[in-house]
Design a protein around this motif. Sequence first.
Motif, PDB file in Angstrom:
ATOM      1  N   MET A   1       2.163  11.127   7.150  1.00 28.87           N
ATOM      2  CA  MET A   1       0.838  12.219   6.642  1.00 28.87           C
ATOM      3  C   MET A   1       0.186  10.920   6.126  1.00 28.87           C
ATOM      4  O   MET A   1       0.915   9.959   5.047  1.00 28.87           O
ATOM      5  N   ILE A   2      -1.166  10.395   6.257  1.00 27.79           N
ATOM      6  CA  ILE A   2      -2.060   9.468   5.662  1.00 27.79           C
ATOM      7  C   ILE A   2      -1.791   9.673   4.434  1.00 27.79           C
ATOM      8  O   ILE A   2      -3.046  10.896   4.364  1.00 27.79           O
ATOM      9  N   GLY A   3      -2.171   8.415   3.144  1.00 28.73           N
ATOM     10  CA  GLY A   3      -2.172   8.654   2.202  1.00 28.73           C
ATOM     11  C   GLY A   3      -1.157   9.340   1.149  1.00 28.73           C
ATOM     12  O   GLY A   3      -1.224   9.310   0.107  1.00 28.73           O
ATOM     13  N   SER A   4       0.229   9.704   1.984  1.00 32.72           N
ATOM     14  CA  SER A   4       1.211  10.500   1.342  1.00 32.72           C
ATOM     15  C   SER A   4       1.927   9.259   0.811  1.00 32.72           C
ATOM     16  O   SER A   4       3.200  10.463   0.072  1.00 32.72           O
ATOM     17  N   HIS A   5       1.814   8.314   0.270  1.00 31.77           N
ATOM     18  CA  HIS A   5       3.048   7.243  -0.608  1.00 31.77           C
ATOM     19  C   HIS A   5       1.841   5.862  -0.694  1.00 31.77           C
ATOM     20  O   HIS A   5       0.842   6.241  -0.364  1.00 31.77           O
ATOM     21  N   ALA A   6       2.071   6.325  -1.982  1.00 32.82           N
ATOM     22  CA  ALA A   6       1.193   5.058  -2.750  1.00 32.82           C
ATOM     23  C   ALA A   6       0.853   3.617  -1.849  1.00 32.82           C
ATOM     24  O   ALA A   6       0.258   3.370  -1.683  1.00 32.82           O
ATOM     25  N   ASN A   7       2.328   3.238  -2.372  1.00 38.89           N
ATOM     26  CA  ASN A   7       2.536   1.856  -1.360  1.00 38.89           C
ATOM     27  C   ASN A   7       2.281   1.097  -0.001  1.00 38.89           C
ATOM     28  O   ASN A   7       4.222   1.181   0.116  1.00 38.89           O
ATOM     29  N   LYS A   8       1.862   1.096   1.251  1.00 43.80           N
ATOM     30  CA  LYS A   8       1.096   0.824   2.161  1.00 43.80           C
ATOM     31  C   LYS A   8       2.812  -0.477   2.383  1.00 43.80           C
ATOM     32  O   LYS A   8       2.023  -1.627   1.501  1.00 43.80           O
ATOM     33  N   LYS A   9       3.190  -0.621   2.731  1.00 42.98           N
ATOM     34  CA  LYS A   9       3.668  -1.735   3.009  1.00 42.98           C
ATOM     35  C   LYS A   9       3.666  -2.106   5.194  1.00 42.98           C
ATOM     36  O   LYS A   9       4.207  -1.477   5.942  1.00 42.98           O
ATOM     37  N   LEU A  10       2.597  -2.555   5.042  1.00 45.13           N
ATOM     38  CA  LEU A  10       1.706  -2.850   6.494  1.00 45.13           C
ATOM     39  C   LEU A  10       2.292  -4.367   6.897  1.00 45.13           C
ATOM     40  O   LEU A  10       2.291  -5.707   6.256  1.00 45.13           O
ATOM     41  N   ILE A  11       2.546  -3.817   8.406  1.00 49.82           N
ATOM     42  CA  ILE A  11       2.767  -5.594   9.251  1.00 49.82           C
ATOM     43  C   ILE A  11       2.618  -5.120  10.129  1.00 49.82           C
ATOM     44  O   ILE A  11       2.087  -4.378  10.798  1.00 49.82           O
TER      45      ILE A  11
ATOM     46  N   TYR B   1       6.390   2.705   6.800  1.00 47.14           N
ATOM     47  CA  TYR B   1       6.795   4.627   6.718  1.00 47.14           C
ATOM     48  C   TYR B   1       6.746   5.092   7.452  1.00 47.14           C
ATOM     49  O   TYR B   1       7.626   5.527   7.852  1.00 47.14           O
ATOM     50  N   ASP B   2       5.134   4.414   8.496  1.00 47.92           N
ATOM     51  CA  ASP B   2       5.469   5.567   9.743  1.00 47.92           C
ATOM     52  C   ASP B   2       6.497   5.404  11.145  1.00 47.92           C
ATOM     53  O   ASP B   2       6.530   6.228  11.337  1.00 47.92           O
ATOM     54  N   VAL B   3       6.741   3.332  11.117  1.00 46.14           N
ATOM     55  CA  VAL B   3       7.483   3.831  11.780  1.00 46.14           C
ATOM     56  C   VAL B   3       9.091   4.423  11.492  1.00 46.14           C
ATOM     57  O   VAL B   3       9.254   4.235  12.689  1.00 46.14           O
ATOM     58  N   ASP B   4       9.435   3.821   9.966  1.00 43.95           N
ATOM     59  CA  ASP B   4      10.575   4.462   9.976  1.00 43.95           C
ATOM     60  C   ASP B   4      10.771   5.715  10.755  1.00 43.95           C
ATOM     61  O   ASP B   4      11.791   6.991  11.053  1.00 43.95           O
ATOM     62  N   GLU B   5       9.415   6.589  10.628  1.00 45.31           N
ATOM     63  CA  GLU B   5       9.396   8.469  10.493  1.00 45.31           C
ATOM     64  C   GLU B   5       9.377   8.440  11.867  1.00 45.31           C
ATOM     65  O   GLU B   5       9.680   9.334  12.718  1.00 45.31           O
TER      66      GLU B   5
END
Length: 71
Positions: A1-11, A50-54
């Motif tokens: 879900m977008i915005g569900s966690h505060a610190n996004k780690k982008l790759i 986080y999305d990748v892990d999901e």
Amino acid sequence: MIGSHANKKLINTAELAEYLRLSKTSVYRLIEKRSIRFYKAGGHILFDIYDVDEYLKNRCVEPIERKYGNI
């Protein structure tokens, strides 16, 4: 879900390929098929780890024993 966690780690795509142990071509296929969530910013394609892990969690294959009990 977008915005569900505060610190996004982008790759980026190269980092994703390394993380998933896939070729960059395979990563671009995932993007083309919209199989994995990604962000586009200034001509760059980025992925939230986080999305990748999901994505990986949703593709987990359970062992036969767990799914059907002891055979």
